[in-house]
Design a protein around this motif. Sequence first.
Motif, short mmCIF file in Angstrom:
data_model
loop_
_atom_site.label_atom_id
_atom_site.label_comp_id
_atom_site.label_asym_id
_atom_site.label_seq_id
_atom_site.Cartn_x
_atom_site.Cartn_y
_atom_site.Cartn_z
N LYS A 1 35.42 46.32 42.15
CA LYS A 1 35.08 44.79 41.86
C LYS A 1 33.57 44.56 41.16
N SER A 2 32.90 45.58 40.96
CA SER A 2 31.74 45.65 40.53
C SER A 2 32.20 45.43 38.89
N THR A 3 32.96 46.46 38.40
CA THR A 3 33.39 46.58 37.05
C THR A 3 34.20 45.31 36.63
N ALA A 4 35.18 44.96 37.52
CA ALA A 4 35.80 43.68 37.15
C ALA A 4 34.80 42.33 36.92
N CYS B 1 32.28 34.72 30.32
CA CYS B 1 31.81 33.14 30.46
C CYS B 1 30.28 33.22 30.52
N GLY B 2 29.40 34.16 31.15
CA GLY B 2 28.06 33.97 31.13
C GLY B 2 27.69 33.39 32.36
N SER B 3 28.37 32.81 33.43
CA SER B 3 27.83 32.03 34.46
C SER B 3 27.99 32.98 35.68
N ARG B 4 26.89 33.03 36.43
CA ARG B 4 26.98 33.94 37.54
C ARG B 4 27.91 33.10 38.67
N THR C 1 31.39 33.60 37.90
CA THR C 1 31.88 34.86 38.36
C THR C 1 32.03 35.13 39.59
N ASP C 2 31.26 34.57 40.34
CA ASP C 2 31.18 34.93 41.78
C ASP C 2 32.33 34.23 42.34
N ALA C 3 32.60 33.07 41.87
CA ALA C 3 33.80 32.28 42.47
C ALA C 3 35.31 32.95 41.93
N MET C 4 35.15 33.55 40.70
CA MET C 4 36.47 34.10 40.28
C MET C 4 36.48 35.27 41.13
N MET C 5 35.55 36.00 41.34
CA MET C 5 35.97 37.24 42.22
C MET C 5 36.34 36.99 43.64
N GLN C 6 36.03 35.82 43.98
CA GLN C 6 36.72 35.27 45.36
C GLN C 6 38.28 35.60 45.41
N HIS C 7 38.83 35.29 44.23
CA HIS C 7 40.38 35.47 43.86
C HIS C 7 40.96 36.66 43.49
#
Length: 282
Positions: free
Chosen positions: A11-14, A22-25, A28-34
């Motif tokens: 997950k950290s690498t992805a 994108c450059g937005s935390r 990125t965090d919301a994307m990683m929820q999926h």
Amino acid sequence: MNLASFNQLDKSTAAAHLFACCGSRRWTDAMMQHFPFASERDLVAKAEDIWYNECTEADWRESFTHHPKIGDVKSLTEKFAGKEQAGVAVASNQTIEALAKANADYEAKNGFIFIVCATGKSADEMLRLLQDRLQNSTEEEVHIAMGEQHKISIIRLKKLLTEGDFGFLKVSQITTHVLDTSVGVPGKNITIRLKRFYNGSWQTLAQGITNADGRIPDLLPPDRILKADTYQMVFDTGAYYADLKIQTFYPMVEIIFQTFDDAHYHVPLLVNPFGYSTYRGS
């Protein structure tokens, strides 16, 4: 890398890969929820929905700060007078210096750097677009820039997943084509603003400049669907004819139209110095 390989990353690498796109935390965090993603279509759909519906101006501005800054004479010379823009006309020193000044003026006015999806654009086109966008309010520029950033994010996702299947991506939902009927040639280098009626006034949400074929193929990001509403497309015909040293009766053409669904809407303009017409194209 294909999507299956990406989904197998830790997950950290992805997350690091997505952040680089994108450059937005928050994005990125919301994307990683999926994560992991069901398909490339799912990936792009989540990217758009989060960017437009969950992120705020603060998140968009954060993204802008991670965008490479190409605004000084040295970097612009490397980009437009070197080998980076292969196939695009080499820029003159005068154009590069004007670009550097306009970039500085833009950042001083708006508080963030000029964001544009520059793929295939020459230095002269960039300068014209930048100078025109300097006329917009900062509020308008935030929304234009976030749309441009989303185009860039999609390009970066495609570069990340070089073996991915992105054939489903469609062109801009709203397109245009300008034909100068006085000489029978495309109207190139015409600035076009796409506007929506918001808070009692028309505000620009996307802006571009016509190419040599008189078209703007990427006015909106691919697969971006606007809500059914009334919109306005503004063509800067005055500047176009001024460059040709021709007097025109119509310094600006404004076309108001409605969208009803998620279909493609083509809004062509047939123009001459003393008349114009439009229709819904295909």
